[in-house]
Design an enzyme around this catalytic site. Structure first.
Site, mmCIF file in Angstrom:
data_model
loop_
_atom_site.group_PDB
_atom_site.id
_atom_site.type_symbol
_atom_site.label_atom_id
_atom_site.label_comp_id
_atom_site.label_asym_id
_atom_site.label_seq_id
_atom_site.Cartn_x
_atom_site.Cartn_y
_atom_site.Cartn_z
ATOM 1 N N ASN A 11 0.866 -1.179 0.000
ATOM 2 C CA ASN A 11 0.000 0.000 0.000
ATOM 3 C C ASN A 11 0.904 1.231 0.000
ATOM 4 O OD1 ASN A 11 -1.784 2.049 0.505
ATOM 5 N ND2 ASN A 11 -2.427 1.303 2.528
ATOM 6 N N TRP A 12 0.933 1.904 -1.123
ATOM 7 C CA TRP A 12 1.839 3.060 -1.244
ATOM 8 C C TRP A 12 1.282 4.316 -0.583
ATOM 9 C CZ3 TRP A 12 3.895 2.851 -7.038
ATOM 10 C CH2 TRP A 12 4.635 1.663 -7.205
ATOM 11 N N LYS A 13 0.033 4.262 -0.147
ATOM 12 C CA LYS A 13 -0.608 5.417 0.498
ATOM 13 C C LYS A 13 -0.422 6.676 -0.364
ATOM 14 C CE LYS A 13 -0.145 3.090 4.903
ATOM 15 N NZ LYS A 13 -0.048 3.166 6.354
ATOM 16 N N HIS A 97 -9.501 1.079 5.175
ATOM 17 C CA HIS A 97 -8.208 1.252 5.844
ATOM 18 C C HIS A 97 -8.390 2.147 7.073
ATOM 19 C CE1 HIS A 97 -4.078 2.385 6.640
ATOM 20 N NE2 HIS A 97 -3.725 1.314 5.953
ATOM 21 N N GLU A 99 -6.766 4.523 8.134
ATOM 22 C CA GLU A 99 -6.578 5.952 7.847
ATOM 23 C C GLU A 99 -7.854 6.549 7.250
ATOM 24 O OE1 GLU A 99 -2.927 5.365 5.694
ATOM 25 O OE2 GLU A 99 -2.001 4.767 7.587
ATOM 26 N N GLU A 169 -5.180 -5.141 10.552
ATOM 27 C CA GLU A 169 -4.152 -4.116 10.753
ATOM 28 C C GLU A 169 -4.394 -3.422 12.092
ATOM 29 O OE1 GLU A 169 -2.216 -2.746 6.858
ATOM 30 O OE2 GLU A 169 -4.032 -1.581 7.058
ATOM 31 N N GLY A 175 2.736 2.057 10.865
ATOM 32 C CA GLY A 175 3.674 3.168 10.746
ATOM 33 C C GLY A 175 4.425 3.494 12.020
ATOM 34 N N SER A 215 3.646 -2.383 10.252
ATOM 35 C CA SER A 215 5.102 -2.475 10.414
ATOM 36 C C SER A 215 5.677 -3.826 9.972
ATOM 37 C CB SER A 215 5.510 -2.146 11.849
ATOM 38 O OG SER A 215 5.131 -0.813 12.172
ATOM 39 N N GLY A 236 2.978 -1.150 4.295
ATOM 40 C CA GLY A 236 2.993 0.279 4.009
ATOM 41 C C GLY A 236 4.409 0.755 3.722
ATOM 42 N N GLY A 237 5.046 1.320 4.738
ATOM 43 C CA GLY A 237 6.369 1.929 4.578
ATOM 44 C C GLY A 237 7.386 1.078 3.820
#
Ligand code: 13P
Length: 252
Positions: A11-13, A97, A99, A169, A175, A215, A236-237
């Site tokens: 997921n590149w957000k 998600h 977010e 998640e 993150g 993470s 993610g990251g």
């Protein structure tokens, strides 16, 4: 029952423009040698779905959207429809998600509509659920997960579950560099599978893939994937770095 195929999704957000997104996709494709036992998915921002899809033509890597509307078209300013994302090359959609839930106040009802819209138009829907730190500390984790799951899947027919993936998640792990331990993740995944069995039936629960997100790194992917109820990862990251994501997709 066939074995569940692993799914690793990046997921590149809200990261990457055309040039760096295409480069990242190309580098990930180089790291992906093609496997029979796993599927790889990249979720770039809407603006580069087409470009990334083109870059990945001929590679086994699939493209997903990070969110999707339930309607095909109409007066929905700022939204993007399942038909549009498919037209841009996406085969899957992340919905719900944390977010979206926390920053943009998406409700379970809205997320349920998004999920059903995605499924109706032939996308694979990845429904994200997860508890906050406060909810975990108060001992409410299972209750929150069951509630999000039941509301997110409301009125979805058992036959449609072949087009649904669940992503667990925990919000406190996103993150933060603080991954759930493999025991915590396995416990939550087993619980989620149990709820799926109660909503639908055991065969549906056994066939549905449940991804872990929060993470995920090259250093913890192998132990997470070794858990019996963890069928993949939503990253993610670490998905923004081709070397890290390359190691993650090549989990052992
Ligand atoms: P991180 O891997 O950066 O913790 O993000 C997880 C996530 O939110 C994936 O959807």
């Amino acid at each position: 029952m066939g074995k569940r195929k692993a799914l690793i999704a990046g997921n590149w957000k809200m990261h990457t423009t055309v040039v760096d997104g295409c480069r990242l996709a190309m580098d990930v494709a180089k790291a992906c040698t093609g496997y029979a036992d796993r599927e790889i998915l990249l979720a770039p921002p809407f603006t580069i779905l087409s470009e990334v899809s083109h870059v990945l033509e001929g590679s086994p890597i699939m493209v997903a959207t990070q969110n999707v509307c339930w309607e095909e078209k109409g007066a929905f300013t700022g939204e993007i429809s399942p038909v549009m994302v498919k037209d841009a090359g996406a085969v899957a959609a992340i919905v719900g998600h944390s977010e979206r839930r926390q920053i943009f106040f998406e409700t379970d009802e809205m997320i349920n509509s998004r999920l059903k819209g995605a499924v109706k138009f032939g996308l694979l829907a990845i429904l994200c659920i997860g508890e906050t730190l406060d909810e975990r500390e108060k001992g409410h984790t299972f209750q929150v997960l069951e509630d999000q799951l039941r509301k997110g899947l409301k009125t979805l027919a058992p036959g449609d579950m072949t087009r649904v993936v669940i992503a667990y998640e925990p919000v406190w792990a996103i993150g933060t560099g603080k991954t759930a331990s493999k025991e915590q993740a396995q416990e939550a995944h087993a619980f989620i599978r149990g709820v799926l069995g109660r909503i639908y039936e055991k065969t549906v629960a056994e066939q549905t893939r449940i991804l872990y997100g929060g993470s995920v790194k090259p250093t913890n992917i192998d132990e997470l994937m070794a858990q019996p109820d963890i069928d993949g990862a939503l990253v993610g990251g670490a998905a923004l770095d081709a070397e890290s994501f390359g190691r993650i997709i090549n989990f052992r």
